[in-house]
Scaffold this motif. Structure first.
Motif, short mmCIF file in Angstrom:
data_model
loop_
_atom_site.label_atom_id
_atom_site.label_comp_id
_atom_site.label_asym_id
_atom_site.label_seq_id
_atom_site.Cartn_x
_atom_site.Cartn_y
_atom_site.Cartn_z
N SER A 501 0.82 -1.22 0.00
CA SER A 501 0.00 0.00 0.00
C SER A 501 0.85 1.27 0.00
CB SER A 501 -0.93 0.01 1.21
OG SER A 501 -0.17 0.00 2.42
N PRO A 504 4.20 3.99 -4.73
CA PRO A 504 3.64 5.14 -5.44
C PRO A 504 3.19 4.84 -6.86
CG PRO A 504 6.01 5.21 -5.58
CD PRO A 504 5.67 3.98 -4.76
N GLU A 506 1.33 3.90 -10.16
CA GLU A 506 -0.07 3.95 -10.58
C GLU A 506 -0.32 3.27 -11.92
OE1 GLU A 506 -2.06 7.84 -8.54
OE2 GLU A 506 -1.12 8.14 -10.48
N THR A 507 0.59 3.50 -12.87
CA THR A 507 0.38 2.98 -14.22
C THR A 507 1.65 2.29 -14.72
OG1 THR A 507 1.07 5.07 -15.27
CG2 THR A 507 -1.28 4.79 -14.77
N ALA A 515 3.95 7.27 -11.57
CA ALA A 515 3.87 7.22 -10.11
C ALA A 515 3.31 8.52 -9.55
CB ALA A 515 5.26 6.95 -9.52
N ASP A 516 2.81 8.42 -8.34
CA ASP A 516 2.34 9.59 -7.59
C ASP A 516 2.85 9.44 -6.17
OD1 ASP A 516 0.86 11.33 -5.91
OD2 ASP A 516 -0.78 11.43 -7.33
N ARG A 521 3.22 13.83 -9.27
CA ARG A 521 3.24 12.80 -10.31
C ARG A 521 4.54 12.86 -11.10
NH1 ARG A 521 -1.66 10.39 -11.15
NH2 ARG A 521 -3.43 11.34 -10.06
N LYS A 533 4.62 -5.35 -15.74
CA LYS A 533 3.95 -5.28 -14.45
C LYS A 533 3.73 -6.68 -13.91
CE LYS A 533 -0.24 -3.51 -12.15
NZ LYS A 533 -0.47 -4.73 -11.39
#
Length: 558
Positions: A501, A504, A506-507, A515-516, A521, A533
């Motif tokens: 969790s 960072p 995201e895609t 990432a964020d 970002r 992935k």
């Protein structure tokens, strides 16, 4: 560090005649190499007037400074003394500095905020004592921009009144970019220093920054190295406290608090210990470092002479031998700042290399820094990994730049791609590892050879158990990995389930990762090779080569 700990002052006296350690701990270094990549030591002692945690604090802390001066004078060492405002205005300290300090020493500012300082600036004091370590009281990120400027003006005016000039060097556990820029623009400071990387120590976290040495900070974030001259504050920030390049990183790995393993002479198993000092200086003096290598010695006076004295005396004897042998340069912080600004228009690439293990485990560690990223390569008994890769972006604004921080916990970060400390548990440590894509098994590397093919590149060649070699070339803006292994391999990040969790990412696409991190970002891409992935349960991502070559672009894309 600021927390007052119980310190045991047992140590072995340094053997006479040794330049650094038992036997031949440090080999001879040529004058040419020393000039091309100088090994610089700053002795920096920072001075508080009082400390509510100590009985008879004012007297003990003054005594410590007196003895620090006497020790520097004994060896004729250029030493930097940085004053908090409360000690700056004390006539006893003024008399001490004007009568006993050597001509080669330097006086500057220690930027912790105290009650006399705040009240002189016309700001209400919020602390329980005249000095407190509470982050939003003791450090300028807890004040408005206008208040930060008032605090600078008051300090500089008082310093000039006492010593006839403005200070050129300013240090603190952390100085925000607005304050640093204001000090440069109005008062011409030329050097600064801040705390080593740490997690939770004394309530403050600085993590992912330029590891050791020095950097030019972003105008938007004093912890973030800038990539361009336009966006940088032209004041080099030197990293303090002589962090252990092998073991500091994993101290407390997977928890919210990191222990301290540093050159500070109060720590029994580190800066007070002869064997540890030998080991630390071996990496500083004799291993590949690119542009230069650096360490800050000295101690804050709150620890008192009874805790620091024997360790400092041992270290000074070592420094004296190394200086006489032409292996190190002892300078004031201001002198190092002038040299840095003359040599480098932007933050240079540097490295810290550790090939000898003070704990006898045969571990090895290599740190690489540039204005674009930092990386740590780590070899241990059970394998090899990138323990850490953090990316730098001058456009990532500090959350405290415009709005004062609150409370006792401040956080300063850069942008993570690999973060073993935070993404591990104490029982399950992660990292970016070489794996076989056919079996998923780790590829264990050993016997690294480190060279410097250019002024900004570090080359590491390491082999697996079958004799295949893996070459890692760390350049300013990229990481290139090649191998002569004909089998399929990849760099793989696996993270324990409880830590997923925190990631960072995201895609994912074949060419990169989005990432964020804390609302900012950014993206990382492969110039050669591609991304896959994972399912999280097996792995988070793999970086796969094309034609046995993988190139990671470390220029952040926002």
């Amino acid at each position: 560090m600021k927390t007052f700990r119980t310190l045991v002052c047992a140590f072995a006296l340094y053997a006479a005649g040794l330049t650094c350690g038992a036997g031949q701990a440090i080999a001879a270094q040529s004058a040419k190499d020393a000039q091309a990549s100088p090994r610089i030591i700053n002795i920096v002692n920072f001075i508080r007037q009082t400390d509510y945690r100590l009985d008879n604090a004012d007297s003990l802390m003054f005594d410590a400074v007196q003895k620090q001066i006497a020790l520097s004078n004994k060896y004729n060492f250029p030493t930097t003394f940085l004053f908090q405002y409360d000690s700056l205005i004390n006539p006893e300290y003024q008399q001490l500095m004007k009568t006993q300090l050597g001509d080669n020493c330097e006086l500057g500012a220690w930027w912790e905020i105290t009650q006399p300082h705040v009240e002189a600036a016309g700001i209400p004091w919020r602390g329980e004592h005249s000095w407190v370590s509470t982050a939003n009281i003791a450090f300028t990120p807890g004040y408005t921009k206008a208040e930060r400027e008032k605090l600078v003006d008051v300090y500089m005016a008082k310093f000039k009144e006492i010593y006839g000039r403005y200070p050129v060097s300013v240090g603190s556990w952390f100085i925000d970019s607005h304050t640093l820029q204001y000090m440069y623009d109005k008062y011409g400071i030329i050097a600064s220093c801040n705390c080593k990387d740490q997690v939770g120590t004394d309530g403050y976290t600085l993590w992912g920054g330029y590891w050791n040495q020095a950097y030019y900070p972003s105008r938007l974030n004093a912890y973030m190295p800038a990539q361009t001259e336009k966006q940088q504050i032209p004041v080099p920030v030197f990293r303090m406290l002589g962090s252990d390049p092998m073991y500091q990183y994993d101290a407390g790995c997977g928890t919210a608090y990191q222990g301290v393993i540093s050159l500070e002479p109060v720590y029994r198993d580190a800066g007070m210990n002869r064997n540890w000092v030998d080991y630390f200086l071996e990496s500083i003096v004799n291993e590949p470092c690119l542009a230069f290598n650096y360490a800050q010695a000295g101690q804050e006076n709150s620890f008192t002479w009874s805790a620091m004295g024997k360790g400092l005396e041992m270290q000074f004897a070592v420094f004296d031998s190394l200086r006489n042998a032409g292996k190190i340069k002892l300078e004031t912080l201001g002198e190092s700042g002038r040299w840095f600004r003359k040599q480098f228009s932007t933050t240079p690439a540097t490295a810290v290399t550790v090939m000898k293990d003070v704990r006898g485990k045969d571990n090895k560690s290599v740190w690489y820094n540039s204005r674009y990223y930092r990386a740590n390569l780590f070899w241990e008994k059970d394998g090899f990994c990138f323990r850490d890769i953090h990316l730098f972006d001058e456009n990532c604004k500090s959350e405290y730049l415009d709005t004062p921080g609150e409370g006792n916990r401040f956080f300063y970060y850069t942008l993570p791609l690999v973060d073993r400390f935070h993404w591990s548990t104490p029982e399950d440590k992660t990292g970016l590892q070489f794996v076989s894509t056919e079996t998923g098994s780790p590829i264990v590397l050993s016997d690294p050879v480190v060279t410097e093919p250019s002024a900004s590149e570090l080359k590491i060649i390491s082999s697996d158990e079958n004799g295949y070699t893996y070459t890692i070339l760390l350049s300013e803006d990229r990481i290139k990995v090649t191998s002569d292994n004909p089998a399929q391999w990849a760099l793989q990040l696996r993270v324990p389930e409880p830590k997923l969790s925190q990631l960072p990412f995201e895609t994912f696409s074949s060419s990169g990762i989005g990432a964020d991190f804390r609302g900012y970002r950014y993206a990382v891409s492969c110039k050669k090779g591609h991304v896959r992935k994972g399912s999280d349960k097996d792995f988070v991502y793999r970086l796969l080569p094309a034609g046995n070559t993988l190139v990671i672009n470390c220029k952040v894309k926002a």
